[in-house]
Design a protein around this motif. Sequence first.
Motif, short mmCIF file in Angstrom:
data_model
loop_
_atom_site.label_atom_id
_atom_site.label_comp_id
_atom_site.label_asym_id
_atom_site.label_seq_id
_atom_site.Cartn_x
_atom_site.Cartn_y
_atom_site.Cartn_z
N ILE A 36 0.83 -1.20 0.00
CA ILE A 36 0.00 0.00 0.00
C ILE A 36 0.86 1.25 0.00
N ASN A 37 1.91 1.26 0.81
CA ASN A 37 2.81 2.41 0.85
C ASN A 37 3.51 2.63 -0.48
N ASN A 38 3.88 1.55 -1.16
CA ASN A 38 4.50 1.68 -2.48
C ASN A 38 3.52 2.28 -3.48
N THR A 39 2.26 1.90 -3.38
CA THR A 39 1.23 2.46 -4.26
C THR A 39 1.10 3.96 -4.02
N ILE A 40 1.11 4.37 -2.76
CA ILE A 40 1.03 5.79 -2.42
C ILE A 40 2.20 6.55 -3.03
N GLU A 41 3.40 6.02 -2.88
CA GLU A 41 4.57 6.71 -3.43
C GLU A 41 4.51 6.77 -4.95
N ASP A 42 4.01 5.73 -5.58
CA ASP A 42 3.90 5.73 -7.04
C ASP A 42 2.97 6.84 -7.53
N VAL A 43 1.82 7.00 -6.88
CA VAL A 43 0.88 8.03 -7.35
C VAL A 43 1.39 9.43 -7.03
N ARG A 44 2.13 9.57 -5.94
CA ARG A 44 2.72 10.88 -5.65
C ARG A 44 3.75 11.28 -6.71
N ALA A 45 4.45 10.28 -7.24
CA ALA A 45 5.43 10.55 -8.29
C ALA A 45 4.77 10.83 -9.63
N LYS A 46 3.56 10.31 -9.82
CA LYS A 46 2.90 10.39 -11.12
C LYS A 46 2.02 11.61 -11.28
N SER A 48 0.23 15.51 -9.80
CA SER A 48 0.43 16.72 -9.01
C SER A 48 -0.92 17.38 -8.78
N LEU A 49 -1.05 18.09 -7.66
CA LEU A 49 -2.33 18.71 -7.31
C LEU A 49 -2.79 19.71 -8.37
N ASP A 50 -1.86 20.51 -8.87
CA ASP A 50 -2.27 21.59 -9.77
C ASP A 50 -2.72 21.08 -11.14
N LYS A 51 -2.31 19.87 -11.53
CA LYS A 51 -2.68 19.35 -12.84
C LYS A 51 -3.74 18.25 -12.78
N LEU A 52 -4.13 17.87 -11.58
CA LEU A 52 -5.02 16.73 -11.43
C LEU A 52 -6.35 16.93 -12.14
N LYS A 53 -6.88 18.14 -12.08
CA LYS A 53 -8.19 18.39 -12.68
C LYS A 53 -8.19 18.19 -14.19
N ASP A 54 -7.01 18.22 -14.81
CA ASP A 54 -6.91 18.06 -16.26
C ASP A 54 -6.67 16.62 -16.69
N ASP A 55 -6.49 15.71 -15.75
CA ASP A 55 -6.32 14.31 -16.11
C ASP A 55 -7.60 13.82 -16.79
N ALA A 82 -10.95 12.81 -4.37
CA ALA A 82 -10.77 13.30 -3.00
C ALA A 82 -9.66 12.53 -2.28
N LEU A 83 -9.64 11.21 -2.46
CA LEU A 83 -8.58 10.40 -1.85
C LEU A 83 -7.21 10.78 -2.41
N LEU A 84 -7.14 10.92 -3.72
CA LEU A 84 -5.86 11.24 -4.34
C LEU A 84 -5.37 12.62 -3.93
N ARG A 85 -6.27 13.58 -3.83
CA ARG A 85 -5.86 14.91 -3.38
C ARG A 85 -5.29 14.85 -1.95
#
Length: 232
Positions: A36-46, A48-55, A82-85
């Motif tokens: 689970i922690n590895n998944t969290i780190e992967d999404v943090r690397a992939k 960003s908050l400012d671009k998330l709305k454009d995904d 909400a979770l990802l933010r």
Amino acid sequence: MKLSIDTKLRGKVFVGVGIVSNVINNDYPSELLATINNTIEDVRAKYSLDKLKDDPIIRFYRDFYWHELGIDPTKQRPAQEALLRRILRGEDLPRINPVVDIGNAASIKYLVPIGLYDIDSFSGKDLIIRYARDGETFNPIGSPKRTLSNNQIILSTIDGLILHVYPYRDSEITKIRTETKNVLIITAGVPGIDDERLLDSVQFIIDLTTRYLGGVIHARPVVVRDEGNLSL
């Protein structure tokens, strides 16, 4: 168990579905926490908050909120967004219980809403995704009962027990508890989302629950667009 989508909703909603039985949901193996922690780190690397709305995946769910549900997604964000933010702000996923935490990890990894339900709590009855009837009541997790209107989409048993308001709110009655053994997995699709994403998210949950929580596959991942029987 059969899952059907009401004819009025076919083409508007579809789901990825799977079932795992005999899980042991009262302990966190260290290997599961690491995954689970590895998944969290992967999404943090992939992301960003400012671009998330454009995904584009986030956009599909936001559009569904606006056009089908009449909900402003900037005020009530899709559950997975909400979770990802939360993660991108440097917080951790909430710790609920192992199965729910696996579902949350799948949600941020695949950007889809995940619903997890204790099958024994509704006796494995057939299910339908349909519009609510005016005046039906729903008991959401952590909130008072609320009365629904006929523009809301729900997942219910054939005799009317509501498991879920689509695609963002689950029931207190059918939620996953530490004593839960048999788990129904539903990943909510909307127009624009491909089947593979839904299937992969279900498979991710199945893989982790069988690898770390002793679960046994009872129904392999399928996508339901009209109706399907859930069995091996």
